[in-house]
Design a protein around this motif. Sequence first.
Motif, PDB file in Angstrom:
ATOM      1  N   PHE A   1      40.023  41.226  39.486  1.00 27.02           N
ATOM      2  CA  PHE A   1      40.721  39.979  39.391  1.00 27.02           C
ATOM      3  C   PHE A   1      40.356  38.740  38.122  1.00 27.02           C
ATOM      4  O   PHE A   1      40.758  37.472  38.075  1.00 27.02           O
ATOM      5  CB  PHE A   1      40.705  39.200  40.644  1.00 27.02           C
ATOM      6  N   LYS A   2      39.230  38.883  37.647  1.00 25.73           N
ATOM      7  CA  LYS A   2      38.428  38.197  36.828  1.00 25.73           C
ATOM      8  C   LYS A   2      38.457  38.597  35.321  1.00 25.73           C
ATOM      9  O   LYS A   2      38.571  38.170  34.435  1.00 25.73           O
ATOM     10  CB  LYS A   2      37.172  38.133  37.122  1.00 25.73           C
ATOM     11  N   LYS A   3      38.789  39.727  34.701  1.00 24.50           N
ATOM     12  CA  LYS A   3      38.937  39.956  33.672  1.00 24.50           C
ATOM     13  C   LYS A   3      39.592  41.384  33.466  1.00 24.50           C
ATOM     14  O   LYS A   3      39.396  42.565  34.399  1.00 24.50           O
ATOM     15  CB  LYS A   3      37.402  40.018  32.643  1.00 24.50           C
ATOM     16  N   SER A   4      39.855  41.888  32.329  1.00 26.06           N
ATOM     17  CA  SER A   4      40.525  43.218  31.991  1.00 26.06           C
ATOM     18  C   SER A   4      39.596  44.287  32.830  1.00 26.06           C
ATOM     19  O   SER A   4      38.691  44.396  31.561  1.00 26.06           O
ATOM     20  CB  SER A   4      42.524  43.547  30.390  1.00 26.06           C
TER      21      SER A   4
ATOM     22  N   ILE B   1      46.207  36.129  36.216  1.00 23.84           N
ATOM     23  CA  ILE B   1      45.576  34.486  36.775  1.00 23.84           C
ATOM     24  C   ILE B   1      46.110  33.199  36.284  1.00 23.84           C
ATOM     25  O   ILE B   1      46.516  33.510  34.474  1.00 23.84           O
ATOM     26  CB  ILE B   1      44.259  34.854  36.366  1.00 23.84           C
ATOM     27  N   ASP B   2      45.863  32.239  36.469  1.00 22.98           N
ATOM     28  CA  ASP B   2      46.458  30.614  36.047  1.00 22.98           C
ATOM     29  C   ASP B   2      45.569  30.231  36.531  1.00 22.98           C
ATOM     30  O   ASP B   2      45.321  29.428  37.633  1.00 22.98           O
ATOM     31  CB  ASP B   2      47.326  30.624  36.680  1.00 22.98           C
ATOM     32  N   GLU B   3      44.583  29.459  35.605  1.00 25.31           N
ATOM     33  CA  GLU B   3      43.021  28.938  35.957  1.00 25.31           C
ATOM     34  C   GLU B   3      42.366  29.897  36.954  1.00 25.31           C
ATOM     35  O   GLU B   3      41.829  30.445  36.679  1.00 25.31           O
ATOM     36  CB  GLU B   3      43.262  27.195  36.212  1.00 25.31           C
ATOM     37  N   LYS B   4      42.152  29.062  38.494  1.00 28.77           N
ATOM     38  CA  LYS B   4      41.797  29.586  39.025  1.00 28.77           C
ATOM     39  C   LYS B   4      42.774  30.099  40.794  1.00 28.77           C
ATOM     40  O   LYS B   4      41.652  30.618  41.720  1.00 28.77           O
ATOM     41  CB  LYS B   4      40.684  28.185  39.317  1.00 28.77           C
TER      42      LYS B   4
ATOM     43  N   GLY C   1      50.167  34.968  34.173  1.00 29.83           N
ATOM     44  CA  GLY C   1      50.004  34.260  35.783  1.00 29.83           C
ATOM     45  C   GLY C   1      50.761  32.948  34.944  1.00 29.83           C
ATOM     46  O   GLY C   1      50.959  32.111  36.714  1.00 29.83           O
ATOM     47  N   VAL C   2      50.209  31.676  33.745  1.00 30.54           N
ATOM     48  CA  VAL C   2      50.538  30.460  33.629  1.00 30.54           C
ATOM     49  C   VAL C   2      52.537  30.683  33.679  1.00 30.54           C
ATOM     50  O   VAL C   2      52.506  29.971  34.650  1.00 30.54           O
ATOM     51  CB  VAL C   2      50.656  29.874  32.481  1.00 30.54           C
ATOM     52  N   ALA C   3      53.019  31.249  33.804  1.00 26.49           N
ATOM     53  CA  ALA C   3      53.821  31.731  33.844  1.00 26.49           C
ATOM     54  C   ALA C   3      54.946  31.939  34.957  1.00 26.49           C
ATOM     55  O   ALA C   3      55.669  31.252  35.279  1.00 26.49           O
ATOM     56  CB  ALA C   3      55.046  32.771  32.670  1.00 26.49           C
TER      57      ALA C   3
END
Length: 735
Positions: A92-95, A127-130, A162-164
């Motif tokens: 959940f931190k990077k690909s 993800i969206d920020e945290k 994630g933002v969307a």
Amino acid sequence: MKPITHTTKEEEFINSVSEHMKELSHKVMKFDTRDEVLSYTAKMFADNFKCDLIAIGIITDNKIELSSTNTKKYDLSQLFPYSISKVDPLFFKKSLNSDSNEIAQQTQISKCFTQIGFKSWFTVPLIDEKTTIGLCIVGYHKKNVLYNDLQSRFDEMGKFIGVALNLIARNEEKEKSLFEMQMFSSDLDLPAVIKNLVKKTIIFCGRETNSRTAAIYLFNEKRDQLTLCEPIYGVNDKNTVIPLVNDNSIHSYFPNVETTGYSTMTIPLTIGISMIGVLYVQKESGYIYTNSDLTNLKMYANYFTVMYENAQLTNKEHKQKENLQELLKIQQSMLHQTIHSENFTQINASFSKLFNSSIILYDRYFNLIDYYLKDADSLTRTQLVAAGKNSHQLKAKKPTAIAIADDRNFKLLELTDGSELHGFFALENTTKIDPELFDIVLSMVRNIYSLQFIKKEIKTTTIENIKTDLVSRLFSEQIKEPQKLATDASAFNWDLHRPYYTAVFALRETKKQENDNLIEIQTKTTAAFTLMKQIISRLIHNAITVIFEQQLLLFVPESSFDGPNFWETFFKRMEHVSKREGFEQEFVLGVGDLCKRPEDYHEAYQKAGKTVNVLLKDKLGSGYATFDQLGSYTVLNTFKDDPTTEFFVRKYLRKLYLESQDSQTNLYKTLAFYLDNNGNVTQTAKELYLHRSTLVYRLNKIREVLGIDIDDANERFNLQLAYKMSDLYDATIFE
């Protein structure tokens, strides 16, 4: 370690994939729903990244739930749904991909893909920020080495997605909150809202101006008095209700309107240019209101009127919403009734309740169709019928009212579907309906009634078509399946084995119709026959009527005859009633023989038709006749079907008939009058309204066209005989 090198094709592919990822990253920001974002992402991976599997999981209740995929052929039950606590946090931190050294190789994802035979895979966190939204998993059957060059792009893309998704979730939550607020506000009780508003306003006014009394008076609905609104601030010495006199101003009841320097003050409460009441304040004896007090009181008065108007508008909107919902229920009920009922009775009853009025329904000719009277309404059917007849005789183009029983006026509304007038709807009272909703209600009424009229017309047309087919078989020279024919006729209460007279109505062509096209003529003829059928049904209740080949056929049982002058009496009554109904077209009635068995109808119809042909040419001086009354025509009829007869008629009259069609001078008609007057030029000119010299010119022209001496006794007889014979035919004999 040597750097990885790529061929030109691989570089092109990487560049192409990078561009698609940029497009995806920016496009997802424009979608309105989560499903749109996920569906587009899955399709983009499948189409452009050449992957064999794309699965997107969204976190819900501490589990990753499968939300979108490009295929269902793989078993992903090991991955979805899956508890977050069992997933390595690094995902959940990077690909990450199948070759990453940062994670244990025996993860749940690697086990799943090994089991279904995939050589490589990679994941992208959404993800969206945290805030972690979900996880995108991509798999390949073959080894894929391009991931390392695109990892940063995948991380960037995951953040955009994630933002969307987070933005859409927040918008949905906001819409939900607004909806709940709207539902709450729509349930507000108006009296309670106004009471709280009054309380809030007078407390502000009393405290801020150090007043002994603060009170609000509002005009009641009739505006003939001011009424105190509870609660009040302090002690009020004025009356609770203050009657008003038309000529008096507000100063007569409340002193010091917006005037400082006194111990009392009155502030008018206005919405727009209308005053709805007053704010009244009073101080202890010895204290006065200042300009500062006036400013504050005006501010609070404005606050009250704005909030009062908002409350009224909200309440009005709520009531209109309730009314519209109720109207929708009524409309649905009415539509149900139009489907399951054959008449207007139940519909009239429902609309009577809606309008709180007696309901009367007329057809387009103001014949009473149906009605529904409120309880204790003393109107009678006779009065309703008479009112309809009176309105029809007035012949108003667009009547808006109908007088019933002399002292009662009903509002009259046209029932039309936009192209055709079906009838009229009359009601007396419309005060129960909100004026702003009245047009909507009327539109609904028109639609419901129009549907029922159209339904009845479709049924009538269907029945008429069945009748037409029945009559067509009945008039055949050789009747097929007589038993089936008799059975079909019995459906219309027509017993073919009982004696019936056969008669034919036809319309005289008017000068107005000469320029009409065929469709216009047929439409007008059908409308005329429809009205005539209604009149016939009132005069002879058990008669059978059918529109057949542009004529109205009438079958009258012998049992309906009440004397030797039956046809004469019936025809006169038809003329009288039709004129009273506003029917302007002239018609003739030809009567055939009495039919005692089905085989008789063919000949009876032929005789009635020939009688009509003679009547249309006005040879008998009457509008009706039986075949037996045709005199010499009855004898001539025996020769009508002989080809020699047709040849004889054409030989003597065809040239003259055709010459008259192409000319403004009707030589065909001129010769007919000349023969009827036994060759008397003076009498013929008089009847044709011609100068004698004009007639002589025409007669010479006739001699030239025919090539015979029309004054020769034998030729004149032949011409008279040809005219007599032509009366038994229609104009097609000369074509």
